[in-house]
Motif scaffolding. Structure first.
Motif, short mmCIF file in Angstrom:
data_model
loop_
_atom_site.label_atom_id
_atom_site.label_comp_id
_atom_site.label_asym_id
_atom_site.label_seq_id
_atom_site.Cartn_x
_atom_site.Cartn_y
_atom_site.Cartn_z
N GLY A 71 0.61 -1.24 -0.01
CA GLY A 71 0.06 0.15 0.03
C GLY A 71 0.86 1.22 -0.02
N GLY A 72 0.15 2.51 0.31
CA GLY A 72 0.64 3.67 0.11
C GLY A 72 0.00 4.39 -1.12
N LYS A 73 -0.05 5.57 -1.02
CA LYS A 73 -0.85 6.43 -1.98
C LYS A 73 -0.36 6.01 -3.37
N GLY A 74 0.56 6.07 -3.97
CA GLY A 74 1.09 6.01 -5.31
C GLY A 74 0.77 4.62 -5.73
N VAL A 128 1.41 15.57 -10.90
CA VAL A 128 0.70 15.56 -9.92
C VAL A 128 1.21 15.32 -8.84
N VAL A 129 1.14 16.10 -7.64
CA VAL A 129 1.37 15.79 -6.18
C VAL A 129 0.53 15.69 -5.20
N ASP A 130 0.42 14.59 -4.41
CA ASP A 130 -0.47 14.66 -3.37
C ASP A 130 0.11 14.18 -2.12
N THR A 131 0.36 15.57 -1.33
CA THR A 131 1.23 15.36 -0.16
C THR A 131 0.74 16.35 0.59
N SER A 132 1.19 16.37 1.98
CA SER A 132 0.81 17.44 2.75
C SER A 132 1.65 18.61 3.41
N ALA A 139 -7.77 7.54 -5.76
CA ALA A 139 -8.64 7.34 -7.04
C ALA A 139 -8.67 8.81 -7.82
N VAL A 140 -8.72 9.99 -6.93
CA VAL A 140 -8.87 11.08 -7.73
C VAL A 140 -7.60 11.56 -8.18
N VAL A 141 -6.52 11.17 -7.58
CA VAL A 141 -5.01 11.22 -8.27
C VAL A 141 -4.82 10.50 -9.57
N ARG A 168 -14.91 12.40 -13.72
CA ARG A 168 -14.36 11.08 -13.70
C ARG A 168 -13.51 10.97 -12.31
N ALA A 169 -12.88 12.20 -11.77
CA ALA A 169 -12.27 11.87 -10.41
C ALA A 169 -13.42 11.81 -9.39
N THR A 170 -14.70 12.36 -9.47
CA THR A 170 -15.75 12.10 -8.53
C THR A 170 -16.32 10.61 -8.42
#
Length: 320
Positions: A36-39, A163-167, A250-252, A282-284
């Motif tokens: 697992g992990g987001k990527g 695209v980056v998804d972090t905080s 899934a949005v990413v 699509r993202a939703t």
């Protein structure tokens, strides 16, 4: 090919209970264990929707062996950077009555300097041949905001849409480095920018250098804010109950697929407006369908039908 990068992957452990009560003892069926992990979750979604994908991550110790074995068994194309410390673990306890998931996420061990360099070099090498790159998840010690920003700069210089998804400081560094798109949730956006209103927070990231910000709003859907043009909001007219731990991933995946298709949804053109609406729908739908599945990284077969239900409005229409 779409490349996903997970600097801080995990072996995800998931248990489902009929009703979760803190402090109580629960008898449960055998839980699920997977890489697992987001990527990695985003990569699974992309592969399931017909995209050619490669997942880059780190792996170390006995848990790293588990992660590697699961990736090999799943058939997900991947490359792993060996680290000396053990891969972290996460625990998700899903209350089937409410659909809420309680998470316990280990922070992750530090990357050695040589390991951080190896990860960044591999990411740049593979990213140069990719149609889009998604960098996802928390950043381990040793690969922080500076390293992330440097990697985004290298990919931007090679004209690779990212695209980056972090905080936290990581998302600020990614914006300043020229990431094409960012995907915070509402809480991450407020924590990073200090704005409690999502549109204002998104605008502050665009001012730093990003071109598009997609904000996850939970049951309220999502917000797509371009550098130019009119923002849009998308949501389902009904609330779905289930495991929401993979919804943002899934949005990413949806954003990465849009970038890989050559869309430029950040412009003030009719084509860009259509691309924003297409991405929002699509993202939703992918996010909602992920909630219906027991494990992160999976989409319900109903995601196409869910897309037909998505309601899209411009921010001007919302304000009226």
């Amino acid at each position: 090919m779409i490349l996903t990068i997970t600097p801080n992957p995990a072996v995800d452990l998931t248990w489902h209970v009929d009703r979760f009560e803190p402090g109580a003892t629960h008898r449960v069926a055998t839980g699920a264990s997977r890489a697992g992990g987001k990527g990695l979750n985003a990569a699974r979604v992309l592969q399931a929707t017909g995209h050619r994908v490669l997942a880059l991550a780190t792996a170390g110790g006995a848990t790293g062996d588990e992660l590697r074995a699961d990736l090999e068994a799943s058939g997900l194309p991947h490359r792993l950077i060996t680290m000396s410390a053990a891969t972290r673990r996460t625990v998700a306890i899903v209350d089937d009555r409410t659909g809420e998931a309680s998470l316990l996420n280990e922070a992750g061990a530090p990357l050695l300097p040589t390991e951080a360099v190896a990860l960044a070099d591999a990411a740049e090498e593979l990213g140069r041949t990719a149609r889009a790159v998604a960098i996802c998840g928390s950043l381990p010690p040793g690969f922080g905001a500076d390293e992330l920003g440097g990697l985004v700069e290298r990919l931007a210089a090679a004209h690779v849409p990212t695209v980056v998804d972090t905080s936290g400081s990581g998302i600020l560094a990614a914006a300043s480095a020229g990431a094409r798109a960012l995907k915070p949730n509402r809480e991450e956006l407020e924590a990073a920018t200090g704005h409690d209103e999502p549109l204002a927070g998104a605008r502050s990231l665009l001012d730093r250098g990003a071109r598009l910000v997609v904000v996850s709003l939970g049951a309220d859907g999502l917000l797509v804010v371009p550098r130019d043009g009119v923002p849009v909001r998308a949501r389902l007219p009904r609330v779905l109950h289930g495991n929401a731990t993979g919804a943002g991933d899934a949005v990413v995946a949806a954003i990465a697929s849009s970038l890989a298709d050559g869309d430029e949804p950040w412009a003030a053109t009719d084509a860009a407006a259509h691309a924003r609406a297409r991405l929002a729908r699509r993202a939703t739908a992918w996010s909602a369908s992920a909630v219906l599945m027991p494990l992160a990284g999976e989409l319900s077969p109903d995601h196409a039908e869910l897309a037909d239900e998505v309601r899209i409005t411009t921010i001007d229409e919302d304000d009226r």
